[in-house]
Design an enzyme around this catalytic site. Structure first.
Site, PDB file in Angstrom:
ATOM      1  N   ILE A  81       5.843   6.852  -0.466  1.00  0.00           N
ATOM      2  CA  ILE A  81       4.604   7.573  -0.763  1.00  0.00           C
ATOM      3  C   ILE A  81       3.509   6.650  -0.248  1.00  0.00           C
ATOM      4  O   ILE A  81       3.276   5.576  -0.810  1.00  0.00           O
ATOM      5  CB  ILE A  81       4.432   7.849  -2.271  1.00  0.00           C
ATOM      6  CG1 ILE A  81       5.608   8.646  -2.805  1.00  0.00           C
ATOM      7  CG2 ILE A  81       3.108   8.578  -2.525  1.00  0.00           C
ATOM      8  CD1 ILE A  81       5.630   8.782  -4.322  1.00  0.00           C
ATOM      9  N   ARG A  83       2.353  -0.570  -4.965  1.00  0.00           N
ATOM     10  CA  ARG A  83       2.228  -2.018  -4.827  1.00  0.00           C
ATOM     11  C   ARG A  83       1.407  -2.376  -3.605  1.00  0.00           C
ATOM     12  O   ARG A  83       1.469  -1.707  -2.573  1.00  0.00           O
ATOM     13  CB  ARG A  83       3.592  -2.684  -4.766  1.00  0.00           C
ATOM     14  CG  ARG A  83       4.331  -2.721  -3.442  1.00  0.00           C
ATOM     15  CD  ARG A  83       5.036  -1.455  -2.990  1.00  0.00           C
ATOM     16  NE  ARG A  83       5.735  -0.707  -3.988  1.00  0.00           N
ATOM     17  CZ  ARG A  83       6.994  -0.887  -4.324  1.00  0.00           C
ATOM     18  NH1 ARG A  83       7.724  -1.762  -3.695  1.00  0.00           N
ATOM     19  NH2 ARG A  83       7.547  -0.160  -5.256  1.00  0.00           N
ATOM     20  N   GLY A 123       0.826  -1.196   0.000  1.00  0.00           N
ATOM     21  CA  GLY A 123       0.000   0.000   0.000  1.00  0.00           C
ATOM     22  C   GLY A 123       0.862   1.249   0.000  1.00  0.00           C
ATOM     23  O   GLY A 123       0.607   2.187   0.744  1.00  0.00           O
ATOM     24  N   HIS A 124       1.886   1.230  -0.856  1.00  0.00           N
ATOM     25  CA  HIS A 124       2.775   2.376  -0.964  1.00  0.00           C
ATOM     26  C   HIS A 124       3.585   2.278  -2.258  1.00  0.00           C
ATOM     27  O   HIS A 124       3.545   1.264  -2.941  1.00  0.00           O
ATOM     28  CB  HIS A 124       3.729   2.455   0.244  1.00  0.00           C
ATOM     29  CG  HIS A 124       4.659   1.289   0.349  1.00  0.00           C
ATOM     30  ND1 HIS A 124       4.352   0.179   1.092  1.00  0.00           N
ATOM     31  CD2 HIS A 124       5.875   1.054  -0.200  1.00  0.00           C
ATOM     32  CE1 HIS A 124       5.351  -0.688   1.005  1.00  0.00           C
ATOM     33  NE2 HIS A 124       6.281  -0.186   0.218  1.00  0.00           N
ATOM     34  N   ALA A 125       4.312   3.350  -2.549  1.00  0.00           N
ATOM     35  CA  ALA A 125       5.278   3.392  -3.648  1.00  0.00           C
ATOM     36  C   ALA A 125       6.571   3.965  -3.077  1.00  0.00           C
ATOM     37  O   ALA A 125       6.576   4.563  -2.001  1.00  0.00           O
ATOM     38  CB  ALA A 125       4.766   4.267  -4.790  1.00  0.00           C
TER      39      ALA A 125
END
Length: 133
Positions: free
Chosen positions: A121, A96, A49-51
């Site tokens: 992020i 992802r 749940g981030h980049a």
């Protein structure tokens, strides 16, 4: 397949006593600076749940299976990881999420850098802003 991701076959030495997979030399386009793994993830939970702005990661299902949902801001793709001799290289700027973990699944991550909160992020709306969407 989305840009900036790649499925990579990990060289395997087959042996009747058990296989050996080796990650060395030029398998990855970076030196590994951090190794971590996810395990005992409930089947209805998700991770990620981030980049990342700069960090690259290589994900391997050492045991069991899980899906990686990848998003570049304009298209999405799902990749099932279920073989310990195949990994997913995720470049920078890819959102992802990892989900659908099987019982006993272990996800090994080889990262290009040490943990830095400033590289993450974590809000999807912010991620889309970085993509201009």
């Amino acid at each position: 397949m989305l840009n900036n991701i790649q499925l990579i076959e990990i060289p395997k030495i087959a042996d009747p006593r058990g296989n050996l997979a080796v990650i060395e030399k030029d398998i990855l386009p970076y030196a590994v600076k951090r190794v971590y793994y996810l395990y005992d993830v409930p089947s209805d939970a998700y991770r990620g749940g981030h980049a990342h702005k700069d960090q690259q990661e290589f994900l391997i299902a050492l045991s069991g299976s899980f899906e990686v949902v990848l998003d570049d801001g304009s298209s999405k793709e799902r990749v099932m990881l279920n073989k310990p001799n195949k990994g997913l290289l995720i470049g920078t700027g890819i959102w992802r999420e990892l989900e659908n973990f099987s019982s006993g699944a272990v996800c090994l991550v080889l990262a290009s850098d040490v943990y830095m909160e400033s590289d993450y992020i974590r809000e999807y709306a912010e991620f889309l802003l970085t993509k201009g969407t």
